[in-house]
Design a protein around this motif. Structure first.
Motif, PDB file in Angstrom:
ATOM      1  N   ARG A   2      -7.789  11.337 -13.855  1.00 32.52           N
ATOM      2  CA  ARG A   2      -7.732  10.004 -14.143  1.00 32.52           C
ATOM      3  C   ARG A   2      -8.306   9.714 -15.521  1.00 32.52           C
ATOM      4  N   GLN A   3      -8.033   8.690 -16.089  1.00 34.72           N
ATOM      5  CA  GLN A   3      -8.416   7.995 -17.384  1.00 34.72           C
ATOM      6  C   GLN A   3      -8.797   6.563 -17.275  1.00 34.72           C
ATOM      7  N   ALA A   4      -9.731   6.121 -17.983  1.00 32.53           N
ATOM      8  CA  ALA A   4     -10.096   4.940 -18.051  1.00 32.53           C
ATOM      9  C   ALA A   4     -10.748   4.542 -19.419  1.00 32.53           C
ATOM     10  N   SER A   5     -10.591   3.727 -19.855  1.00 32.19           N
ATOM     11  CA  SER A   5     -10.838   2.938 -20.989  1.00 32.19           C
ATOM     12  C   SER A   5     -11.661   1.620 -21.143  1.00 32.19           C
ATOM     13  N   HIS A   6     -12.300   1.589 -22.048  1.00 33.70           N
ATOM     14  CA  HIS A   6     -13.428   0.133 -22.117  1.00 33.70           C
ATOM     15  C   HIS A   6     -13.832   0.112 -23.598  1.00 33.70           C
ATOM     16  N   GLY A  30     -18.809   2.620 -12.307  1.00 34.52           N
ATOM     17  CA  GLY A  30     -17.734   1.767 -11.792  1.00 34.52           C
ATOM     18  C   GLY A  30     -16.365   2.525 -12.062  1.00 34.52           C
ATOM     19  N   GLN A  31     -16.230   3.687 -12.364  1.00 33.93           N
ATOM     20  CA  GLN A  31     -15.036   4.329 -12.602  1.00 33.93           C
ATOM     21  C   GLN A  31     -14.537   5.086 -11.616  1.00 33.93           C
ATOM     22  N   GLY A  32     -15.386   5.569 -10.901  1.00 36.79           N
ATOM     23  CA  GLY A  32     -15.162   6.381  -9.553  1.00 36.79           C
ATOM     24  C   GLY A  32     -14.643   8.024  -9.916  1.00 36.79           C
ATOM     25  N   VAL A 105     -19.463  14.539 -18.198  1.00 37.25           N
ATOM     26  CA  VAL A 105     -19.785  13.756 -16.926  1.00 37.25           C
ATOM     27  C   VAL A 105     -19.824  14.588 -15.668  1.00 37.25           C
ATOM     28  N   GLU A 106     -21.119  14.550 -15.011  1.00 35.00           N
ATOM     29  CA  GLU A 106     -21.109  15.262 -13.826  1.00 35.00           C
ATOM     30  C   GLU A 106     -21.841  14.376 -12.702  1.00 35.00           C
ATOM     31  N   SER A 107     -21.268  14.448 -11.614  1.00 34.36           N
ATOM     32  CA  SER A 107     -21.813  13.669 -10.455  1.00 34.36           C
ATOM     33  C   SER A 107     -21.691  11.959 -10.679  1.00 34.36           C
ATOM     34  N   GLY A 138     -11.200  12.418 -16.408  1.00 36.42           N
ATOM     35  CA  GLY A 138     -11.693  13.107 -15.142  1.00 36.42           C
ATOM     36  C   GLY A 138     -11.371  12.958 -13.989  1.00 36.42           C
ATOM     37  N   GLU A 139     -11.807  13.349 -13.133  1.00 34.62           N
ATOM     38  CA  GLU A 139     -11.559  13.354 -11.624  1.00 34.62           C
ATOM     39  C   GLU A 139     -12.621  13.175 -10.587  1.00 34.62           C
TER      40      GLU A 139
END
Length: 139
Positions: A2-6, A30-32, A105-107, A138-139
Motif C-alpha cells: 500500500r501507499q499513502a501520502s499526506h 490512521g493509515q493501517g 515503520v514497524e507495528s 508498506g503493508e
C-alpha cells in the motif's frame, strides 16, 4: 503493498527546532500500515528536517548556537541576500542538514530511539509556514 501520502503544514516560531513527531505519528496511525518505510520531505530551501534528542532542550539550544557560528549573518559576507541578512545563512544550514528522511515503520509506528524526535529545523529568523510531505509505502 500500500501507499499513502499526506502534507502537513507546520507553523514555526522562527529560527529553531519545531518537533513534528506527534502529527506525523497521528497520521501514520490512521493509515493501517504495520510494516513499511516512511519518507518525510521538507519542501523548502531554508528549512530542513532532523532526527534529534527530544529530552533535553539544551541540545536544541546548542545546535542553534553551533549553526549560528557555522553560518553567521554578516553583511557583505554573501552575495545572495535578496530576502534579508538571514537568507543565505538559512540556505547554507539547509544544505548541511537534510530535507528528506527515510524512517522505518514497524507495528504501525516510526522506529525512533527512546530519546529521538522528528524536527523541522527552521533557519529563518521570522515565523514561517512550512510544508512537509509524507509518503508511506508498506503493508
Amino acid at each position: 503493498m500500500r501507499q499513502a501520502s499526506h502534507r502537513l503544514t507546520i507553523a514555526t516560531g522562527g529560527r529553531g527546532l519545531t518537533e513534528v513527531t506527534d502529527p506525523v505519528e497521528r497520521w501514520l496511525a490512521g493509515q493501517g500500515v504495520g510494516e513499511g518505510l516512511l519518507t518525510v520531505f521538507c519542501r523548502h530551501t531554508s528549512a530542513s528536517l532532523i532526527v534529534q534528542e527530544n529530552a533535553d532542550p539544551d541540545v536544541q539550544r546548542d545546535l542553534e548556537a553551533f549553526f549560528a557560528r557555522l553560518a553567521p549573518e554578516s553583511p557583505g559576507l554573501y552575495r545572495h541576500d535578496a530576502e534579508g541578512p538571514d537568507d543565505m545563512p538559512a540556505h547554507i544550514r539547509a544544505a548541511l542538514t537534510q530535507t528528506q528522511l527515510s524512517i522505518p515503520v514497524e507495528s504501525g509506528r516510526m522506529v525512533l530511539g527512546t530519546w529521538q524526535g522528528l524536527y523541522l529545523f527552521e533557519h529563518r529568523r521570522r515565523p514561517q509556514r512550512r510544508e512537509v510531505a509524507l509518503h508511506l509505502l508498506g503493508e
